[in-house]
Write an enzyme that holds these catalytic residues in place. Structure first.
Site, PDB file in Angstrom:
ATOM      1  N   TYR A 298      16.109  73.128 -40.437  1.00  0.00           N
ATOM      2  CA  TYR A 298      16.679  74.022 -39.413  1.00  0.00           C
ATOM      3  C   TYR A 298      16.917  73.379 -37.977  1.00  0.00           C
ATOM      4  CZ  TYR A 298      16.363  78.203 -36.402  1.00  0.00           C
ATOM      5  OH  TYR A 298      16.765  78.887 -35.346  1.00  0.00           O
TER       6      TYR A 298
HETATM    7  N1  LIG Z   1      14.250  85.182 -33.545  1.00  0.00           N
HETATM    8  C1  LIG Z   1      13.705  83.845 -32.915  1.00  0.00           C
HETATM    9  O1  LIG Z   1      12.658  83.629 -32.820  1.00  0.00           O
HETATM   10  C2  LIG Z   1      14.626  82.847 -32.882  1.00  0.00           C
HETATM   11  C3  LIG Z   1      14.114  81.416 -32.207  1.00  0.00           C
HETATM   12  C4  LIG Z   1      15.274  80.456 -32.092  1.00  0.00           C
HETATM   13  C5  LIG Z   1      16.504  80.504 -32.525  1.00  0.00           C
HETATM   14  N2  LIG Z   1      16.813  81.468 -33.029  1.00  0.00           N
HETATM   15  C6  LIG Z   1      18.383  81.799 -33.618  1.00  0.00           C
HETATM   16  O2  LIG Z   1      18.761  83.138 -32.656  1.00  0.00           O
HETATM   17  C7  LIG Z   1      19.880  83.763 -33.678  1.00  0.00           C
HETATM   18  C8  LIG Z   1      19.398  85.097 -34.020  1.00  0.00           C
HETATM   19  O3  LIG Z   1      18.184  85.114 -34.718  1.00  0.00           O
HETATM   20  P1  LIG Z   1      17.464  86.354 -35.379  1.00  0.00           P
HETATM   21  O4  LIG Z   1      16.020  86.216 -35.145  1.00  0.00           O
HETATM   22  O5  LIG Z   1      18.194  87.384 -34.901  1.00  0.00           O
HETATM   23  O6  LIG Z   1      17.829  86.156 -36.864  1.00  0.00           O
HETATM   24  P2  LIG Z   1      18.240  87.187 -38.014  1.00  0.00           P
HETATM   25  O7  LIG Z   1      18.077  86.639 -39.336  1.00  0.00           O
HETATM   26  O8  LIG Z   1      17.519  88.556 -37.669  1.00  0.00           O
HETATM   27  O9  LIG Z   1      19.845  87.363 -37.437  1.00  0.00           O
HETATM   28  C9  LIG Z   1      20.650  86.597 -38.139  1.00  0.00           C
HETATM   29  C10 LIG Z   1      21.780  87.369 -38.780  1.00  0.00           C
HETATM   30  O10 LIG Z   1      22.793  86.664 -39.055  1.00  0.00           O
HETATM   31  C11 LIG Z   1      23.490  87.017 -40.340  1.00  0.00           C
HETATM   32  N3  LIG Z   1      23.915  85.926 -41.029  1.00  0.00           N
HETATM   33  C12 LIG Z   1      23.394  84.769 -41.650  1.00  0.00           C
HETATM   34  N4  LIG Z   1      24.465  84.199 -42.116  1.00  0.00           N
HETATM   35  C13 LIG Z   1      25.564  84.720 -41.940  1.00  0.00           C
HETATM   36  C14 LIG Z   1      26.903  84.320 -42.334  1.00  0.00           C
HETATM   37  N5  LIG Z   1      27.127  83.173 -42.942  1.00  0.00           N
HETATM   38  N6  LIG Z   1      28.118  85.408 -41.725  1.00  0.00           N
HETATM   39  C15 LIG Z   1      27.642  86.375 -41.333  1.00  0.00           C
HETATM   40  N7  LIG Z   1      26.401  86.815 -41.052  1.00  0.00           N
HETATM   41  C16 LIG Z   1      25.351  85.777 -41.323  1.00  0.00           C
HETATM   42  C17 LIG Z   1      22.118  87.443 -40.921  1.00  0.00           C
HETATM   43  O11 LIG Z   1      22.482  88.525 -42.038  1.00  0.00           O
HETATM   44  C18 LIG Z   1      21.228  88.022 -40.152  1.00  0.00           C
HETATM   45  O12 LIG Z   1      21.282  89.617 -40.104  1.00  0.00           O
HETATM   46  C19 LIG Z   1      19.869  82.640 -34.899  1.00  0.00           C
HETATM   47  O13 LIG Z   1      20.800  81.908 -34.499  1.00  0.00           O
HETATM   48  C20 LIG Z   1      18.483  82.137 -34.916  1.00  0.00           C
HETATM   49  O14 LIG Z   1      18.681  80.659 -35.463  1.00  0.00           O
HETATM   50  C21 LIG Z   1      16.143  82.902 -33.244  1.00  0.00           C
END
Ligand SMILES: NC(=O)c1ccc[n+]([C@@H]2O[C@H](COP(=O)([O-])OP(=O)(O)OC[C@H]3O[C@@H](n4cnc5c(N)ncnc54)[C@H](O)[C@@H]3O)[C@@H](O)[C@H]2O)c1
Length: 511
Positions: A298
């Site tokens: 990741y």
């Molecule tokens: N939540 C955290 O603690 C955290 C920490 C560091 C980074 N991030 C990053 O922040 C962003 C949002 O995270 P989150 O917690 O909301 O995650 P999440 O999984 O809830 O949201 C990601 C969304 O993207 C959609 N998705 C995935 N692949 C896709 C594709 N190919 N096409 C269209 N949609 C797609 C999923 O269905 C999901 O709804 C992500 O990039 C994640 O890596 C989150």
């Protein structure tokens, strides 16, 4: 534990599943929608590799040849009749046997619109006049000098909060999400329904779908993209490594390609992760620290994303801002993250596994810089507001565009044991803890953000401590999954006053 502090690989189904997605006539609807779709925009796009010829065009060629033969061979009327019948039979055989004459199932592997799509749960369909009208209405700006923002991953945790915040202040917002089943898609549908009520439409589609992206940029000239769609979580990479490459690398490239070709080119703010710090031991983590030793796939794909973003900034003049989020939590959160599944398991009387570090630089218990969702959203919005323009057009860079990277954290790491203490207090249920040494699965023992750069340049000031944020999360969790229990708790606290804190020690009432 990961920087996101995520779950074991299997995510249990949620207690409540709002009705969603799969209608009986979905196949018919999707088939109709595809055939009503207007052609993709031709002129502004940079030249691409030639596409595989469709079976429909080869049928046309063969048919034409057959017709030509039929008209040029025999002169005698009986022979002419014989050859005509033969040609007709041949023609019929070609038409009937040609793959293009049979209805194409939605998930047909050769379908070009689904080539990188990973989700079996998606009901993706797009196109047509009504669809375009919805897209335009959602993206329409409603305030002076407002932004028009494409939010990818809008049905995700951070995406739904960010999209709602932008809409509240009058920006145009269109969501894009493939509603994949990495965790319960019903929760994603619930978030999208919430957004729909405030006028934000979430298109069901994939960021790797180049035609869809071109169409979206054509229909709505977005000024900004908030790119949050990704394969999140660390441990799932042990099960499905390619999902990270598809969403976080190929998906990102597809999005950047579409942004380059768009006119006007949007500015892009996107989610990287604190995971990129990997084995860095210099704390608190600063943007100047090493990020070349990722501890998980990741993290490696997020780091690759940062390098790829630099290329698109350098060659095409795209304005790019990477935000490194630190363990985001809050209402409508992700069920694969520890605060979420600890809550579920504590309420169900199930044991929870708490990792302790194998010993090392910082502490023996795992700690995280838990950051409340509202603070993260403020950081996202500030990054959009200060993004600066992309400078390219027609696929060529016309000047230097901004390239920025910021930590968005809370600056106060909390041991996971303390997170459990707080949850016990808020849930009024004692946790059954199983403390084990942290396995080597890509998690890092400690995260701590230095946010001075974001503070200086974005005015970012996180203001929610873990206890306050968790209280809001627990209230939402109970109302969403256990409304009867939420009601009971409300009554109990109004009877006992705010000072009531004792554990009831029993999990049965919580179930
Ligand atoms: N939540 C955290 O603690 C955290 C920490 C560091 C980074 N991030 C990053 O922040 C962003 C949002 O995270 P989150 O917690 O909301 O995650 P999440 O999984 O809830 O949201 C990601 C969304 O993207 C959609 N998705 C995935 N692949 C896709 C594709 N190919 N096409 C269209 N949609 C797609 C999923 O269905 C999901 O709804 C992500 O990039 C994640 O890596 C989150």
């Amino acid at each position: 534990m990961t920087a996101e502090l995520d779950a074991p690989v299997t995510v249990r189904p949620c207690a409540r599943r709002p009705a969603c997605c799969h209608h009986a006539n979905a196949m018919a609807t999707i088939y109709a929608a595809r055939h009503l779709r207007s052609p993709a925009r031709p002129a502004r796009r940079r030249p691409r590799a030639p596409r595989r010829r469709s079976s429909r065009s080869s049928t046309t060629t063969i048919t034409t040849t057959a017709c030509r033969r039929a008209t040029t061979t025999p002169r005698c009327p009986s022979k002419l009749a014989f050859w005509s019948v033969c040609s007709l039979a041949l023609l019929l055989a070609f038409i009937l046997l040609s793959p293009s004459s049979a209805p194409v199932p939605r998930s047909a592997p050769e379908s070009p619109r689904r080539s990188l799509h990973t989700s079996a749960s998606s009901t993706a369909s797009w196109g047509g006049a009504a669809w375009e009208k919805k897209v335009r209405a959602s993206a329409r700006v409603r305030r002076a000098r407002g932004l028009s923002v494409l939010v990818t991953g809008a049905a995700g945790f951070v995406g739904c909060h960010a999209a709602a915040a932008l809409r509240r202040r009058g920006d145009g917002v269109l969501g894009l999400d493939n509603f994949n089943d990495y965790y319960d898609p019903a929760l994603k549908r619930g978030r999208a329904a919430l957004l729909a009520r405030s006028g934000v439409y979430v298109v069901d589609g994939d960021i790797a779908d180049a035609e869809l992206l071109a169409k979206l940029f054509d229909v709505a000239p977005f000024t900004h993209v908030l790119h949050l769609a990704a394969q999140a979580g660390v441990r799932h990479a042990l099960v499905d490594p390619m999902s990270y490459v598809r969403a976080n690398v190929a998906g990102l490239v597809a999005l950047l390609e579409a942004a380059c070709a768009a006119s006007p080119q949007p500015a892009i703010v996107w989610a990287s992760s604190s995971s990129v710090y990997g084995l860095n031991s210099h704390v608190p983590f600063s943007e100047h620290d090493r990020t070349d030793r990722p501890a998980s796939l990741y993290a490696a794909t997020k780091k690759a994303g940062e390098e790829i973003a630099h290329v698109y900034n350098h060659i095409y003049g795209l304005s790019l801002t990477a935000l490194r989020f630190f363990t985001v939590y809050g209402p409508w959160g992700r069920p694969d993250m520890a605060y979420f599944f600890f809550t579920r398991d504590i309420l169900a009387g199930q044991p929870i596994t708490v990792y302790e570090s194998a010993g090392g630089t910082h502490q023996t218990t795992i700690s995280r810089d838990f950051t409340y969702i509202d603070d993260i959203v403020k950081g996202c919005v500030a990054a959009l507001d200060t993004a600066g323009r992309s400078t390219g057009s027609g696929g060529k860079k016309r000047g230097q565009a901004p390239f920025r990277t910021y930590n968005l954290g809370n600056t106060s790491p909390v041991p996971v044991t303390q997170l459990v203490d707080l949850l016990e207090k808020l849930l009024k249920v004692k946790a059954v803890r199983k403390v084990v040494k942290m396995p080597r699965n890509g998690d890092v023992p400690y995260t701590h953000a230095n946010v001075s750069l974001a503070q200086r340049e974005l005015g970012y000031r996180p203001s929610t401590d873990l206890q306050t944020g968790l209280k809001k999360f627990v209230r939402w969790y109970l109302e969403y999954y256990h409304p009867e229990l939420a009601e009971k708790q409300k009554h109990r606290s109004s009877n006992n006053g705010k000072g009531s804190r004792g554990h009831n020690g029993s999990s049965s009432s919580a179930r």
